[in-house]
Structures are given as structure tokens and as C-alpha cells.
Design a protein around this motif. Sequence first.
Motif, short mmCIF file in Angstrom:
data_model
loop_
_atom_site.label_atom_id
_atom_site.label_comp_id
_atom_site.label_asym_id
_atom_site.label_seq_id
_atom_site.Cartn_x
_atom_site.Cartn_y
_atom_site.Cartn_z
N MET A 149 65.06 14.28 18.30
CA MET A 149 65.79 13.02 18.10
C MET A 149 66.05 12.89 16.61
O MET A 149 65.16 13.14 15.80
CB MET A 149 64.98 11.81 18.59
N ILE A 150 67.27 12.53 16.25
CA ILE A 150 67.62 12.36 14.85
C ILE A 150 67.90 10.88 14.61
O ILE A 150 68.68 10.26 15.33
CB ILE A 150 68.84 13.21 14.45
N LEU A 151 67.23 10.31 13.61
CA LEU A 151 67.37 8.89 13.31
C LEU A 151 67.72 8.67 11.85
O LEU A 151 67.29 9.42 10.98
CB LEU A 151 66.06 8.15 13.59
N SER A 152 68.47 7.63 11.60
CA SER A 152 68.71 7.15 10.25
C SER A 152 67.57 6.20 9.87
O SER A 152 67.28 5.25 10.61
CB SER A 152 70.04 6.41 10.17
N ARG A 153 66.92 6.48 8.75
CA ARG A 153 65.85 5.59 8.31
C ARG A 153 66.38 4.18 8.04
O ARG A 153 65.72 3.19 8.36
CB ARG A 153 65.22 6.16 7.05
N LYS A 154 67.56 4.10 7.47
CA LYS A 154 68.16 2.80 7.19
C LYS A 154 68.33 2.01 8.48
O LYS A 154 68.01 0.81 8.54
CB LYS A 154 69.51 2.99 6.49
N ALA A 155 68.84 2.68 9.53
CA ALA A 155 69.04 2.00 10.81
C ALA A 155 67.71 1.67 11.47
O ALA A 155 67.56 0.61 12.09
CB ALA A 155 69.88 2.88 11.72
N LEU A 156 66.74 2.58 11.36
CA LEU A 156 65.41 2.34 11.92
C LEU A 156 64.82 1.05 11.39
O LEU A 156 64.36 0.19 12.15
CB LEU A 156 64.50 3.52 11.59
N ARG A 157 64.83 0.91 10.09
CA ARG A 157 64.22 -0.27 9.47
C ARG A 157 65.03 -1.54 9.74
O ARG A 157 64.46 -2.61 9.95
CB ARG A 157 64.05 -0.03 7.97
N HIS A 158 66.35 -1.38 9.73
CA HIS A 158 67.21 -2.55 10.00
C HIS A 158 66.94 -3.09 11.40
O HIS A 158 66.96 -4.31 11.62
CB HIS A 158 68.67 -2.17 9.85
N GLY A 159 66.69 -2.20 12.35
CA GLY A 159 66.46 -2.62 13.73
C GLY A 159 65.28 -3.55 13.88
O GLY A 159 65.25 -4.38 14.79
N PHE A 160 64.29 -3.44 12.99
CA PHE A 160 63.12 -4.31 13.06
C PHE A 160 63.17 -5.45 12.05
O PHE A 160 62.57 -6.50 12.27
CB PHE A 160 61.85 -3.48 12.85
N SER A 161 63.87 -5.26 10.95
CA SER A 161 63.89 -6.31 9.92
C SER A 161 64.85 -7.44 10.25
O SER A 161 64.64 -8.58 9.86
CB SER A 161 64.26 -5.70 8.56
N VAL B 167 61.27 15.40 24.47
CA VAL B 167 61.34 15.37 23.01
C VAL B 167 60.05 15.94 22.42
O VAL B 167 58.96 15.64 22.89
CB VAL B 167 61.60 13.95 22.47
N THR B 168 60.21 16.77 21.40
CA THR B 168 59.05 17.33 20.70
C THR B 168 58.97 16.86 19.26
O THR B 168 57.91 16.92 18.64
CB THR B 168 59.10 18.86 20.71
N GLY B 169 60.11 16.41 18.71
CA GLY B 169 60.10 16.01 17.32
C GLY B 169 61.16 14.98 16.98
O GLY B 169 62.20 14.90 17.64
N ILE B 170 60.86 14.21 15.95
CA ILE B 170 61.78 13.20 15.43
C ILE B 170 62.15 13.62 14.00
O ILE B 170 61.26 13.83 13.17
CB ILE B 170 61.15 11.80 15.39
N ILE B 171 63.43 13.73 13.74
CA ILE B 171 63.91 14.08 12.40
C ILE B 171 64.59 12.85 11.81
O ILE B 171 65.50 12.29 12.42
CB ILE B 171 64.89 15.27 12.45
N VAL B 172 64.14 12.43 10.66
CA VAL B 172 64.64 11.19 10.05
C VAL B 172 65.48 11.51 8.82
O VAL B 172 65.01 12.19 7.90
CB VAL B 172 63.48 10.25 9.68
N TYR B 173 66.70 11.00 8.82
CA TYR B 173 67.60 11.12 7.67
C TYR B 173 67.52 9.82 6.88
O TYR B 173 67.22 8.76 7.44
CB TYR B 173 69.04 11.35 8.13
N ALA C 102 50.45 11.85 18.62
CA ALA C 102 49.73 13.10 18.82
C ALA C 102 50.58 14.13 19.55
O ALA C 102 50.28 15.32 19.51
CB ALA C 102 48.44 12.84 19.60
N GLU C 103 51.64 13.68 20.22
CA GLU C 103 52.43 14.56 21.06
C GLU C 103 53.74 15.01 20.43
O GLU C 103 54.38 15.94 20.93
CB GLU C 103 52.72 13.85 22.39
N VAL C 104 54.15 14.38 19.35
CA VAL C 104 55.40 14.77 18.69
C VAL C 104 55.14 14.89 17.18
O VAL C 104 54.14 14.38 16.67
CB VAL C 104 56.53 13.73 18.91
N TYR C 105 56.05 15.56 16.50
CA TYR C 105 55.97 15.58 15.04
C TYR C 105 57.13 14.74 14.50
O TYR C 105 58.16 14.57 15.15
CB TYR C 105 56.04 17.00 14.50
#
Length: 255
Positions: free
Chosen positions: A140-152, A102-108, A64-67
Amino acid sequence: MLYNIIFIALFIFVIYVFYKKYSKKAKTIPPHWHSILLKEVAFYKNLEPSEQKRFQDRMMQFLAEVYIDSVDFEIEELDTILIASSAVIPVFSFKEWHYPTVTGIIVYPDHFNEDFEFSNKSESRRIAGVVGTGRLEGKMILSRKALRHGFSNKTDKGNTAIHEFVHLIDKMDDNIDGIPEILMQNMNAIPWLKLVHDKMEAINNDKSDIRAYGGTKQAEFFAVASEYFFERPKLMKRKHPELFKMMAECFRVKF
């Protein structure tokens, strides 16, 4: 007189912005997210049911606090769940928490370079995540590939999104320096720094299982060690008991 009027107006504006950001009403978590969290987020799975509910509430408050925005692909439900989980995990033991920097997360879609290019033609696409500065301050800028790898990947010691949220925690005293004052209020920084430097030296001498990036500077060591702590706590406790103890004190976590 004019100075006082300007000061009061500025003060009211700051209070208004702060209130507007943190008074947003969180939505109710979609019921099916529970099964996704059980499958994808080990930290959540290991919580008691009442604590899982609290985790869900913290996730929804964060959302609710970030986009969250994406570049050249559509954000999927799983991406949102993993980002919110990454935000909550490091601060779950704190009664109330907000990320004011931080106000937003941008995912590549994939890793990117220093110019935020991620196509196959782009060179040096090594960056998996970064806390924005300058024109990207508050992002914050994140790689989607890295995001998912971190949990998988359940056997490594890394999680890019947690790494970047730890940087945000470290930044709350205005310095990303590996000494997060807000976490270390009851700790002596001198033993911490000595341990950090000893561990960094071991990394750089190829005598540690802590990821090599942690040997580059204090801030990166803290973030890398935090990844290890939350991803493989039992392994860290066995191989790095003193570091594990200090990390547990910082994050107020008992594994």
C-alpha cells in the motif's frame, strides 16, 4: 507421483509462509501512545477503556505482521500510530482479523502521480493513496500529508488511509468491486447495489454531500462512503439513514 510430491511441497510452503506471517509475536504498546491516540484518533477516544486496550492490542498485532517504510523522509512515531489505527478501525468489531493481501506500507512525503513521483517538478501529483498491483502487489502506498490530514481535520468526511484499507478488505474476495463478500455474508447484495447506484447518480448530478470521487465507480463509492461513515457517523446517519444502516451492518459497528 512427482505431481503429488510437488503439490505437497507447495502446500507445506504456503502453510509455512502463512504461519510465519501470522505467528509473529506482537510487541507491547509504548505506554505514551495512549495519550497520542486520545488526542489524534477520535474513534479510539470514544471507546470504553477495556475496548481501548483491545484496540491497542490489534494495532500492535497489525504492526507485527507488516513493515512500514518511507521514501525520502524518516517515519515518525505518529505516522506509525495513524497507519495502524487506520488498519484497525474498519475491522475493529471483528473478533480476529488479518490483512492477507498486504505485506508492507510505503509512505511518501506528499501526493504522487501515476509514476510514483512526488517532487515539486512532478506533474499531476493528485494521488494520496493506492493499493499496489503488478510489481507493487501486496503493498500500500500512502501520502504522509494525506495520512495526517485524514486525522487532523475533524470536520471533513475523508480519511485516505481508511479508504485504502477498505479497498484491501474489498480485495479479499479477489475483486475490488464495491461488494466486499467477507463483510456482506448476511446481507443481500441486490438492495446494496441499488442503493449504491442511486447514491452514485446523486453524486454525479451534484445532489449529494458524498465526495465526488465516490461517483466514479462502485469500488470507490464503497471506500468513500466508508470514510464518511467512520469520520462523521452522526452526520451520515442524519443525511443518509439507509446508507448508514447498511454500512453499520457491514462493519458491525454501533455508533
